[in-house]
Scaffold this motif. Structure first.
Motif, PDB file in Angstrom:
ATOM      1  N   HIS A   1       0.842  -1.182   0.000  1.00  0.00           N
ATOM      2  CA  HIS A   1       0.000   0.000   0.000  1.00  0.00           C
ATOM      3  C   HIS A   1       0.886   1.244   0.000  1.00  0.00           C
ATOM      4  CE1 HIS A   1      -3.560  -2.327   2.055  1.00  0.00           C
ATOM      5  NE2 HIS A   1      -3.350  -2.693   0.807  1.00  0.00           N
ATOM      6  N   GLU A   2       0.668   2.132  -0.955  1.00  0.00           N
ATOM      7  CA  GLU A   2       1.491   3.350  -1.056  1.00  0.00           C
ATOM      8  C   GLU A   2       1.020   4.404  -0.061  1.00  0.00           C
ATOM      9  OE1 GLU A   2       4.206   3.995  -2.706  1.00  0.00           O
ATOM     10  OE2 GLU A   2       4.371   2.134  -3.839  1.00  0.00           O
ATOM     11  N   VAL A   3       1.087   4.045   1.211  1.00  0.00           N
ATOM     12  CA  VAL A   3       0.755   4.964   2.298  1.00  0.00           C
ATOM     13  C   VAL A   3       1.895   4.924   3.301  1.00  0.00           C
ATOM     14  CG1 VAL A   3      -1.736   4.760   2.025  1.00  0.00           C
ATOM     15  CG2 VAL A   3      -0.531   3.163   3.526  1.00  0.00           C
ATOM     16  N   ARG A   4       2.050   6.000   4.051  1.00  0.00           N
ATOM     17  CA  ARG A   4       3.151   6.108   5.007  1.00  0.00           C
ATOM     18  C   ARG A   4       2.640   5.981   6.441  1.00  0.00           C
ATOM     19  NH1 ARG A   4       6.427  11.626   5.134  1.00  0.00           N
ATOM     20  NH2 ARG A   4       7.818  10.736   3.550  1.00  0.00           N
TER      21      ARG A   4
ATOM     22  N   TYR B   1       0.076  -6.590   4.259  1.00  0.00           N
ATOM     23  CA  TYR B   1       0.443  -5.588   3.262  1.00  0.00           C
ATOM     24  C   TYR B   1       1.575  -4.695   3.751  1.00  0.00           C
ATOM     25  CZ  TYR B   1      -3.786  -6.816   0.693  1.00  0.00           C
ATOM     26  OH  TYR B   1      -4.741  -7.493  -0.012  1.00  0.00           O
ATOM     27  N   GLY B   2       2.496  -4.409   2.851  1.00  0.00           N
ATOM     28  CA  GLY B   2       3.581  -3.508   3.159  1.00  0.00           C
ATOM     29  C   GLY B   2       3.133  -2.058   3.075  1.00  0.00           C
ATOM     30  N   PHE B   3       4.005  -1.165   3.546  1.00  0.00           N
ATOM     31  CA  PHE B   3       3.701   0.264   3.533  1.00  0.00           C
ATOM     32  C   PHE B   3       5.007   1.050   3.653  1.00  0.00           C
ATOM     33  CE2 PHE B   3       3.340  -1.498   7.773  1.00  0.00           C
ATOM     34  CZ  PHE B   3       4.070  -0.633   8.574  1.00  0.00           C
ATOM     35  N   ARG B   4       4.910   2.354   3.541  1.00  0.00           N
ATOM     36  CA  ARG B   4       6.074   3.243   3.638  1.00  0.00           C
ATOM     37  C   ARG B   4       6.347   3.613   5.097  1.00  0.00           C
ATOM     38  NH1 ARG B   4       7.554   6.757  -0.812  1.00  0.00           N
ATOM     39  NH2 ARG B   4       6.668   6.009  -2.773  1.00  0.00           N
TER      40      ARG B   4
ATOM     41  N   GLU C   1      14.519  12.661  -1.011  1.00  0.00           N
ATOM     42  CA  GLU C   1      14.110  12.088   0.258  1.00  0.00           C
ATOM     43  C   GLU C   1      13.471  10.739  -0.052  1.00  0.00           C
ATOM     44  OE1 GLU C   1      11.613  14.753   2.437  1.00  0.00           O
ATOM     45  OE2 GLU C   1      12.995  16.449   2.224  1.00  0.00           O
ATOM     46  N   PHE C   2      13.469   9.841   0.915  1.00  0.00           N
ATOM     47  CA  PHE C   2      12.915   8.514   0.637  1.00  0.00           C
ATOM     48  C   PHE C   2      12.335   7.874   1.882  1.00  0.00           C
ATOM     49  CE2 PHE C   2      17.354   7.839   1.782  1.00  0.00           C
ATOM     50  CZ  PHE C   2      17.349   6.697   2.567  1.00  0.00           C
ATOM     51  N   ASP C   3      11.424   6.944   1.642  1.00  0.00           N
ATOM     52  CA  ASP C   3      10.850   6.098   2.681  1.00  0.00           C
ATOM     53  C   ASP C   3      11.421   4.690   2.548  1.00  0.00           C
ATOM     54  OD1 ASP C   3       9.130   8.125   3.678  1.00  0.00           O
ATOM     55  OD2 ASP C   3       7.680   7.688   2.098  1.00  0.00           O
ATOM     56  N   VAL C   4      11.237   3.895   3.586  1.00  0.00           N
ATOM     57  CA  VAL C   4      11.653   2.492   3.570  1.00  0.00           C
ATOM     58  C   VAL C   4      10.401   1.628   3.420  1.00  0.00           C
ATOM     59  CG1 VAL C   4      12.853   0.663   4.828  1.00  0.00           C
ATOM     60  CG2 VAL C   4      13.565   3.054   5.114  1.00  0.00           C
ATOM     61  N   PRO C   5      10.388   0.696   2.464  1.00  0.00           N
ATOM     62  CA  PRO C   5       9.238  -0.214   2.369  1.00  0.00           C
ATOM     63  C   PRO C   5       9.307  -1.254   3.488  1.00  0.00           C
ATOM     64  CG  PRO C   5      10.882  -0.789   0.718  1.00  0.00           C
ATOM     65  CD  PRO C   5      11.373   0.460   1.393  1.00  0.00           C
ATOM     66  N   VAL C   6       8.279  -1.317   4.305  1.00  0.00           N
ATOM     67  CA  VAL C   6       8.278  -2.229   5.448  1.00  0.00           C
ATOM     68  C   VAL C   6       6.923  -2.925   5.562  1.00  0.00           C
ATOM     69  CG1 VAL C   6       9.906  -0.768   6.732  1.00  0.00           C
ATOM     70  CG2 VAL C   6       7.444  -0.493   7.101  1.00  0.00           C
ATOM     71  N   ARG C   7       6.854  -3.841   6.487  1.00  0.00           N
ATOM     72  CA  ARG C   7       5.585  -4.439   6.914  1.00  0.00           C
ATOM     73  C   ARG C   7       5.645  -4.600   8.425  1.00  0.00           C
ATOM     74  NH1 ARG C   7       6.746  -9.447   8.683  1.00  0.00           N
ATOM     75  NH2 ARG C   7       8.335 -10.682   7.607  1.00  0.00           N
ATOM     76  N   PHE C   8       4.491  -4.782   9.035  1.00  0.00           N
ATOM     77  CA  PHE C   8       4.484  -5.148  10.447  1.00  0.00           C
ATOM     78  C   PHE C   8       5.104  -6.535  10.603  1.00  0.00           C
ATOM     79  CE2 PHE C   8       0.970  -2.043  10.432  1.00  0.00           C
ATOM     80  CZ  PHE C   8       1.369  -1.240  11.486  1.00  0.00           C
ATOM     81  N   ASP C   9       5.919  -6.703  11.629  1.00  0.00           N
ATOM     82  CA  ASP C   9       6.532  -8.003  11.882  1.00  0.00           C
ATOM     83  C   ASP C   9       5.803  -8.723  13.015  1.00  0.00           C
ATOM     84  OD1 ASP C   9       8.313 -10.021  11.328  1.00  0.00           O
ATOM     85  OD2 ASP C   9       9.896  -9.243  12.627  1.00  0.00           O
ATOM     86  N   THR C  10       4.503  -8.518  13.075  1.00  0.00           N
ATOM     87  CA  THR C  10       3.656  -9.176  14.061  1.00  0.00           C
ATOM     88  C   THR C  10       2.226  -9.121  13.563  1.00  0.00           C
ATOM     89  OG1 THR C  10       2.909  -9.192  16.372  1.00  0.00           O
ATOM     90  CG2 THR C  10       3.305  -7.045  15.367  1.00  0.00           C
ATOM     91  N   ASP C  11       1.425 -10.049  14.000  1.00  0.00           N
ATOM     92  CA  ASP C  11      -0.008 -10.019  13.701  1.00  0.00           C
ATOM     93  C   ASP C  11      -0.815  -9.638  14.934  1.00  0.00           C
ATOM     94  OD1 ASP C  11      -0.463 -10.488  10.963  1.00  0.00           O
ATOM     95  OD2 ASP C  11       0.008 -12.608  11.185  1.00  0.00           O
ATOM     96  N   ARG C  12      -0.132  -9.041  15.905  1.00  0.00           N
ATOM     97  CA  ARG C  12      -0.834  -8.674  17.145  1.00  0.00           C
ATOM     98  C   ARG C  12      -0.313  -7.329  17.647  1.00  0.00           C
ATOM     99  NH1 ARG C  12      -1.141 -12.309  22.733  1.00  0.00           N
ATOM    100  NH2 ARG C  12      -1.817 -10.632  24.120  1.00  0.00           N
TER     101      ARG C  12
ATOM    102  N   LEU D   1       8.685  -3.566  12.996  1.00  0.00           N
ATOM    103  CA  LEU D   1       8.604  -3.384  11.551  1.00  0.00           C
ATOM    104  C   LEU D   1       9.840  -3.981  10.911  1.00  0.00           C
ATOM    105  CD1 LEU D   1       7.635   0.424  11.536  1.00  0.00           C
ATOM    106  CD2 LEU D   1       6.063  -1.513  11.617  1.00  0.00           C
ATOM    107  N   VAL D   2       9.706  -4.515   9.705  1.00  0.00           N
ATOM    108  CA  VAL D   2      10.850  -5.089   9.009  1.00  0.00           C
ATOM    109  C   VAL D   2      10.808  -4.674   7.539  1.00  0.00           C
ATOM    110  CG1 VAL D   2       9.622  -7.260   8.546  1.00  0.00           C
ATOM    111  CG2 VAL D   2      12.129  -7.220   8.542  1.00  0.00           C
ATOM    112  N   GLU D   3      11.968  -4.345   6.994  1.00  0.00           N
ATOM    113  CA  GLU D   3      12.067  -3.924   5.598  1.00  0.00           C
ATOM    114  C   GLU D   3      11.746  -5.077   4.657  1.00  0.00           C
ATOM    115  OE1 GLU D   3      15.204  -1.606   2.604  1.00  0.00           O
ATOM    116  OE2 GLU D   3      15.864  -2.292   4.576  1.00  0.00           O
ATOM    117  N   ILE D   4      11.085  -4.757   3.553  1.00  0.00           N
ATOM    118  CA  ILE D   4      10.720  -5.775   2.556  1.00  0.00           C
ATOM    119  C   ILE D   4      11.100  -5.283   1.164  1.00  0.00           C
ATOM    120  CG2 ILE D   4       8.799  -6.672   3.907  1.00  0.00           C
ATOM    121  CD1 ILE D   4       6.920  -4.996   2.134  1.00  0.00           C
ATOM    122  N   LEU D   5      11.050  -6.193   0.216  1.00  0.00           N
ATOM    123  CA  LEU D   5      11.140  -5.852  -1.199  1.00  0.00           C
ATOM    124  C   LEU D   5       9.718  -5.839  -1.742  1.00  0.00           C
ATOM    125  CD1 LEU D   5      14.198  -7.933  -2.431  1.00  0.00           C
ATOM    126  CD2 LEU D   5      14.069  -5.469  -2.130  1.00  0.00           C
ATOM    127  N   PRO D   6       9.154  -4.673  -2.025  1.00  0.00           N
ATOM    128  CA  PRO D   6       7.740  -4.620  -2.441  1.00  0.00           C
ATOM    129  C   PRO D   6       7.536  -5.196  -3.830  1.00  0.00           C
ATOM    130  CG  PRO D   6       8.753  -2.458  -2.615  1.00  0.00           C
ATOM    131  CD  PRO D   6       9.783  -3.360  -1.967  1.00  0.00           C
TER     132      PRO D   6
END
Length: 213
Positions: free
Chosen positions: A6-9, A76-79, A179-190, A208-213
């Motif tokens: 998701h292209e949201v920060r 889903y990943g995010f910025r 400027e840039f953001d890091v693509p990440v996802r939550f590293d937990t489901d809770r 949070l953990v970095e991913i390759l989107p």
């Protein structure tokens, strides 16, 4: 299964007390002669963060929960804006189109990927920038900054496309600032919320953990 993005920060006001940084994975084997052999299992580093520290207002806690639910937890990943490393230059410097070398012209190539190089006399590492912040990218070719109409940048991929009349000649250095953001996802489901005071509380951990989107 999903590798969606998701292209949201992640809200900036919620990331100011973030801890974390780059992580690498190295195998180290002790040899019989007293030396050791080292091998990098990952070609690139991977950013890991914890955005959960600090007491927050209830409205901010709710914003975290709402953002988490909208991403489906880990689905889903995010910025994410790294408070320390989110620019082509140092944190206390101003972005310039001459900050980073992103390629060399050959007279025909018009597309270049944004990148940031970390290095010193002992070595260097080139990091591809996949999520630049829209409107912050500047580009220079052969030492001359291009006008805004001289290029486009895809904020979802970090690919710069130079207009035909400005395509770099053979050997011309292509540079960029951004400027840039890091693509990440939550590293937990809770997400655990602790209410500790009137209209305030904390979420002890938001990994949070970095991913390759």
């Amino acid at each position: 299964m999903s590798n969606g993005f998701h292209e949201v920060r992640f809200p900036l006001r919620l990331s100011l007390s973030t801890s974390g940084g780059p992580k690498r994975l190295t195998d180290i084997v002790d040899l019989t002669n007293g030396r050791e052999a080292r091998n990098a299992r990952w070609r690139n580093s991977r950013r890991v963060y914890d955005a959960g520290s600090g007491l927050r207002a209830v409205d901010d806690l709710y914003a975290v929960v709402a953002f988490f639910e909208a991403r489906g937890g880990q689905l889903y990943g995010f910025r994410f804006r790294d408070p320390l490393d989110g620019k082509s230059c140092g944190p206390g410097e101003t972005v310039s189109p001459f900050d980073q070398a992103i390629g060399t012209g050959d007279g025909a190539t018009a597309t270049f990927r944004l990148a940031k190089t970390y290095g010193d006399a002992g070595g260097e590492w080139r990091r591809e920038i996949l999520k630049p912040v829209a409107g912050t990218v500047t580009v220079a070719v052969d030492g001359v900054e291009l006008p805004g109409t001289g290029f486009t940048c895809d904020a979802a991929t970090g690919v710069v496309t130079i207009a035909e009349e400005y395509i770099p000649t053979s050997g011309a250095l292509v540079q960029a600032g951004f400027e840039f953001d890091v693509p990440v996802r939550f590293d937990t489901d809770r997400i655990d919320v602790n209410l500790e005071a009137f209209r305030a509380g904390r979420i002890p951990a938001i990994p949070l953990v970095e991913i390759l989107p």
